[in-house]
Design a protein around this motif. Structure first.
Motif, short mmCIF file in Angstrom:
data_model
loop_
_atom_site.label_atom_id
_atom_site.label_comp_id
_atom_site.label_asym_id
_atom_site.label_seq_id
_atom_site.Cartn_x
_atom_site.Cartn_y
_atom_site.Cartn_z
N MET A 39 0.85 -1.20 0.00
CA MET A 39 0.00 0.00 0.00
C MET A 39 0.89 1.25 0.00
SD MET A 39 -2.85 1.11 2.84
CE MET A 39 -3.02 -0.62 3.29
N GLU A 40 0.48 2.25 -0.77
CA GLU A 40 1.25 3.48 -0.78
C GLU A 40 0.52 4.56 0.01
OE1 GLU A 40 3.33 4.58 -4.40
OE2 GLU A 40 2.30 2.88 -5.33
N PHE A 41 1.28 5.52 0.54
CA PHE A 41 0.64 6.58 1.32
C PHE A 41 -0.31 7.38 0.42
CE2 PHE A 41 0.62 10.77 3.42
CZ PHE A 41 0.01 10.37 4.60
N ILE A 42 0.18 7.71 -0.77
CA ILE A 42 -0.68 8.35 -1.78
C ILE A 42 -0.49 7.59 -3.08
CG2 ILE A 42 -1.09 10.44 -3.15
CD1 ILE A 42 -0.17 12.06 -0.75
N ASP A 43 -1.55 7.04 -3.62
CA ASP A 43 -1.47 6.19 -4.80
C ASP A 43 -1.61 7.05 -6.06
OD1 ASP A 43 -1.79 4.41 -6.86
OD2 ASP A 43 -3.64 3.51 -6.08
N LEU A 44 -0.47 7.33 -6.71
CA LEU A 44 -0.51 8.13 -7.95
C LEU A 44 -0.51 7.24 -9.19
CD1 LEU A 44 2.04 10.95 -6.97
CD2 LEU A 44 -0.46 11.16 -7.13
N LYS A 45 -0.13 5.99 -9.02
CA LYS A 45 0.00 5.10 -10.18
C LYS A 45 -1.36 4.73 -10.77
CE LYS A 45 4.34 3.05 -8.97
NZ LYS A 45 4.71 2.16 -7.87
N THR A 46 -2.31 4.44 -9.91
CA THR A 46 -3.64 4.06 -10.40
C THR A 46 -4.24 5.20 -11.21
OG1 THR A 46 -3.88 2.70 -8.43
CG2 THR A 46 -5.88 3.10 -9.71
N GLN A 47 -4.04 6.41 -10.71
CA GLN A 47 -4.55 7.57 -11.46
C GLN A 47 -3.87 7.65 -12.83
OE1 GLN A 47 -2.86 11.41 -10.75
NE2 GLN A 47 -4.87 12.33 -10.43
N TYR A 48 -2.57 7.41 -12.84
CA TYR A 48 -1.84 7.49 -14.11
C TYR A 48 -2.37 6.46 -15.11
CZ TYR A 48 1.81 7.16 -17.58
OH TYR A 48 2.48 7.11 -18.78
#
Ligand SMILES: *Cc1c(COP(=O)(O)O)cnc(C)c1O
Length: 364
Positions: free
Chosen positions: A1-10
């Motif tokens: 788990m990431e603190f803020i998930d930017l990859k899924t948005q990308y």
């Protein structure tokens, strides 16, 4: 788990972002290309401000705001000590003195009741911060500004997308600023930010200050900065803004779920009437933060502390002469706050893991 998930948005916008980037690579206008104007038009529309000015970062947006207002040596700017360093750092950078006022323990934002006693004849502006994505009390703060003829600069770096009494963050005072640092609610893929105002003159000045104080090529009525946003970052932000309203709804949904699950056990965010929260951070308060962090990190869940040291106790601001005890509410919050993983793409399963880990850590 990431603190803020930017990859899924990308993954969601990958194709469109790549197309946009390719367009910039093809036209080659990397500085002040057509994407800047396009982004500014869309940002102004979203925020409902007359002018939006795309700039190089949220930090530079704050500097530009103060420079446009003519704030500099010998001046004082009132702000909160419970914020990211950039808020007060830029006050000092333009040559003025940061004057701190303690926060309200419920909202973590500057306490309007304590602002007036900090005003002197040197005060040139009030700079509230919309901490964690919740707007400060602008009715009260703007009234104080008006009474004392002081402009109000909204540091909305964490609150882009939030609303206050039906109006969007960054449109709530004389000048609003925000940041598009990747981890902010609306982030680009590097550094970026924006200034907002309804005042034509201030907008013109901020646009000039952004490009070395020039009004036309090689003519410089003002001492300015190099504070432009890159065309590439603007192109990326345009695509991110497309899906942003949807992401704000997801943020609200996830934030509400956290609150429902945790509110009986720890202090959770309180959303007063007239506010909506974008949860740039979802931040709780716990009694024994070290113990809770150890337990939750042990379950492989990332956490963060925003912020462990209030600015009046930072070594860089020692010269201001504040001491431990100067701002007890901020100091107490700094010892207790804890931010949980938060993004519009936090899955239900991951969120449940975070909630269970916090619940079991607090009960230990
Ligand atoms: C992030 C942040 C800034 C600075 O923004 P950058 O784009 O990183 O320069 C300023 N103020 C606050 C409250 C922030 O959270």
């Amino acid at each position: 788990m990431e603190f803020i998930d930017l990859k899924t948005q990308y993954r969601r916008i990958e194709e469109k972002v790549r197309d946009r980037i390719n367009t910039v690579l093809e036209h080659g206008r990397f500085i002040m290309g057509p994407e800047i104007k396009e982004l500014e038009t869309r940002l102004a529309e979203y925020v409902d401000a007359k002018h939006a000015i795309a700039v190089s970062s949220g930090t530079d947006a704050l500097s530009l705001a103060m420079m446009a207002l003519g704030i500099g040596h010998g001046d004082e700017v009132i702000t909160t000590p419970f914020t990211f360093i950039a808020t007060a750092e830029t006050i000092a950078l333009v040559g003025a003195k940061p004057v701190f006022v303690d926060i309200d323990p419920v909202s973590y934002n500057i306490d309007p009741e304590q602002i007036e006693q900090a005003i002197t004849e040197k005060t040139k502006a009030i700079m509230p911060v919309d901490l964690y994505g919740l707007c400060a009390n602008y009715d009260r703060i703007n009234a104080i500004g008006k009474k004392h003829s002081l402009p109000v600069i909204e540091d909305g770096a964490q609150a882009f997308g939030a609303t206050y009494k039906g109006k969007r963050a960054c449109s709530l005072s004389t000048i609003g600023t925000t940041s598009f640092f990747p981890a902010k609610p609306l982030g680009c893929y590097g550094d970026g930010g924006a200034c907002f105002t309804n005042d034509d003159e201030l907008a013109t000045r901020m646009k000039q200050l952004r490009v070395h104080g020039e009004d036309r090529r090689y003519n410089h009525p003002l001492i300015g900065l190099n504070a432009r946003m890159d065309s590439l970052q603007a192109a990326i932000t345009i695509e991110k803004l497309e899906i942003f309203p949807d992401e704000v709804r997801a943020r609200e949904r996830i934030g509400t779920l956290y609150t429902e699950a945790l509110k009986d056990v720890v202090k959770t965010p309180v959303i007063e009437d007239g506010h909506t929260h974008v949860y740039a951070q979802y931040t709780i308060e716990v009694d024994d933060r070290e113990k809770v962090m150890e337990h939750v990190n042990g379950a492989d869940i990332p956490l963060a502390v925003h912020y462990p040291t209030p600015l009046h106790l930072q070594p860089a601001f020692e010269y201001l002469g504040y001491k431990e005890g100067s701002f007890p509410v901020s100091e107490k919050a700094a010892c207790r706050v804890l931010s949980l993983p938060m993004s519009p793409y936090l899955s239900a399963m991951d969120q449940e893991r975070v909630i269970n880990a916090i619940l079991s850590a607090v009960k230990k």
